[in-house]
Design a protein around this motif. Structure first.
Motif, PDB file in Angstrom:
ATOM      1  N   ARG A  39       0.820  -1.222   0.000  1.00 18.30           N
ATOM      2  CA  ARG A  39       0.000   0.000   0.000  1.00 18.30           C
ATOM      3  C   ARG A  39       0.847   1.261   0.000  1.00 18.30           C
ATOM      4  O   ARG A  39       0.630   2.167  -0.832  1.00 18.30           O
ATOM      5  N   ASN A  77      -3.843  -0.819  -3.703  1.00 21.77           N
ATOM      6  CA  ASN A  77      -4.924  -0.881  -2.724  1.00 21.77           C
ATOM      7  C   ASN A  77      -4.825  -2.227  -2.021  1.00 21.77           C
ATOM      8  O   ASN A  77      -5.045  -3.275  -2.648  1.00 21.77           O
ATOM      9  N   SER A  78      -4.513  -2.200  -0.737  1.00 24.17           N
ATOM     10  CA  SER A  78      -4.204  -3.445  -0.047  1.00 24.17           C
ATOM     11  C   SER A  78      -4.651  -3.391   1.404  1.00 24.17           C
ATOM     12  O   SER A  78      -4.470  -2.379   2.080  1.00 24.17           O
TER      13      SER A  78
END
Length: 366
Positions: free
Chosen positions: A122, A128-129
């Motif tokens: 991220r 996007n994690s």
């Protein structure tokens, strides 16, 4: 799909008779080549594009490099699931697991690693994690803006890797398996019965249903790859005779690997390609046959569906507690003690059976 494609909006328009269909039904369906044409066209529509497959592979390589930079060169990212055996539908996520050479890590250590990696993905790589550490199998949910690919990343999750390698062999023996799986997966998603968190089968479960069916057509299209010896047939037999090779195939001497104390032994596809070619059913035939098989030929709530061998015992013959509190029994192809359908609850099982019957009835009406 348009309503025309689904014959009036019915998403189950995915099957035609198999060898189980009686002669009167065969005559009825003789002029229904439209179904086979539709099935082949729809496979193309739901299949993953080459561009998206390339993006998935690019992301896998990128993540492998990141993981090695953090955990060391003894770590690697492996792809498993539908994406690695040609069974992925368009836009589907990619399943990945992180393998680390050496001893098994504790759950606490695995969770710590996933948290570290999620933050690195991220904050250092703009992905996007976030980590889902409370799940039965902790994972990182990730989406890469650069490729548009989403991934679920686990750690030391070896069993599904071996399942995927087994399924890959089946897809290489007969292309119709891959095609039928894609259609049935799409049907199950459209009918809203492919959602394991809500007590239904997942995509792997529906893949097992297709495999079980194609092992039980007449003549069979797919063998049992964990049998000690497989008698060759079809194109595989004719090829062996031309080359002066044995007319049987034996299990490899060495296992493909070991997971959770289970040695993995199964045939590979090289001598078995075209094994089921004596069954000349079209994709449309098999589509209809799949629904007929589960709607009429067997009661899937009363038998143990097993793709490891030809046995199909009745549920009541299982010792307790295996025959209790399970509404469907679909034996795991790697771990025979595991029921792939163990999470299916009563209402979901009835709904799945009802949808299979609905699909068959629609096709019978033509």
């Amino acid at each position: 799909m348009s309503q025309g494609e689904r014959r009036g909006g019915d998403a189950d328009v995915q099957e035609v008779r198999s060898s189980h269909v009686h002669e009167d039904a065969e005559e009825k369906m003789a002029d229904c080549g439209w179904l086979d044409r539709w099935a082949r066209q729809h496979v193309e529509e739901v299949s993953t594009t080459k561009a998206f497959s390339s993006s998935r592979m690019s992301l896998t390589i990128k993540l492998d490099q990141i993981v090695k930079s953090i955990l060391g060169m003894n770590a690697r990212v492996e792809i498993f699931g539908s994406a690695c055996c040609g069974l992925a539908t368009k836009g589907s996520d990619v399943d990945l697991t992180i393998s680390i050479c050496g001893e098994r890590l504790s759950k606490e250590v695995q969770s710590d690693i996933l948290k570290r990696l999620s933050k690195a993905f991220r904050f250092q790589h703009g992905m996007n994690s976030f980590a889902l550490l409370g799940a039965r199998i902790p994972i990182i949910k990730l989406k890469d803006p650069a490729t548009g690919v989403s991934a679920d990343i686990s750690i030391q999750n070896d069993m599904p890797v071996f399942r995927s390698q087994l399924l890959l062999q089946y897809t290489r023996i007969d292309q119709r398996f891959q095609q039928l799986v894609l259609l049935i997966k799409d049907w199950s998603l459209t009918r809203d019965i492919n959602k394991a968190p809500h007590g239904y089968l997942n995509s792997f479960g529906y893949t097992m249903l297709v495999l079980f069916y194609m092992q039980n057509t007449s003549p069979p299209i797919l063998p049992h790859l964990q049998d000690e010896v497989i008698a060759l047939r079809g194109e595989a037999l004719r090829r062996a005779r031309q080359l002066g090779q044995p007319e049987t195939a034996s299990l490899p001497v060495h296992p493909q690997g070991t997971v959770d104390g289970i040695e993995i032994h199964h045939h590979i596809h090289d001598r078995l390609h075209g094994w089921g070619s004596d069954n000349t059913s079209s994709l449309g035939d098999l589509l209809h046959g799949f629904f007929r098989f589960y709607a009429n030929d067997i009661d899937m709530r009363q038998v143990v569906m097993c793709v490891r061998s030809a046995e199909c015992p009745a549920r009541q013959d299982l010792p307790p507690p295996a025959n209790q509190e399970t509404y469907l029994w679909l034996r795991d192809p790697i771990d025979p003690t595991n029921n792939v359908a163990r999470g299916v609850h009563a209402a979901a099982a009835e709904r799945i059976v009802a949808e299979l019957r609905r699909g068959f009835e629609i096709l019978e009406l033509g």
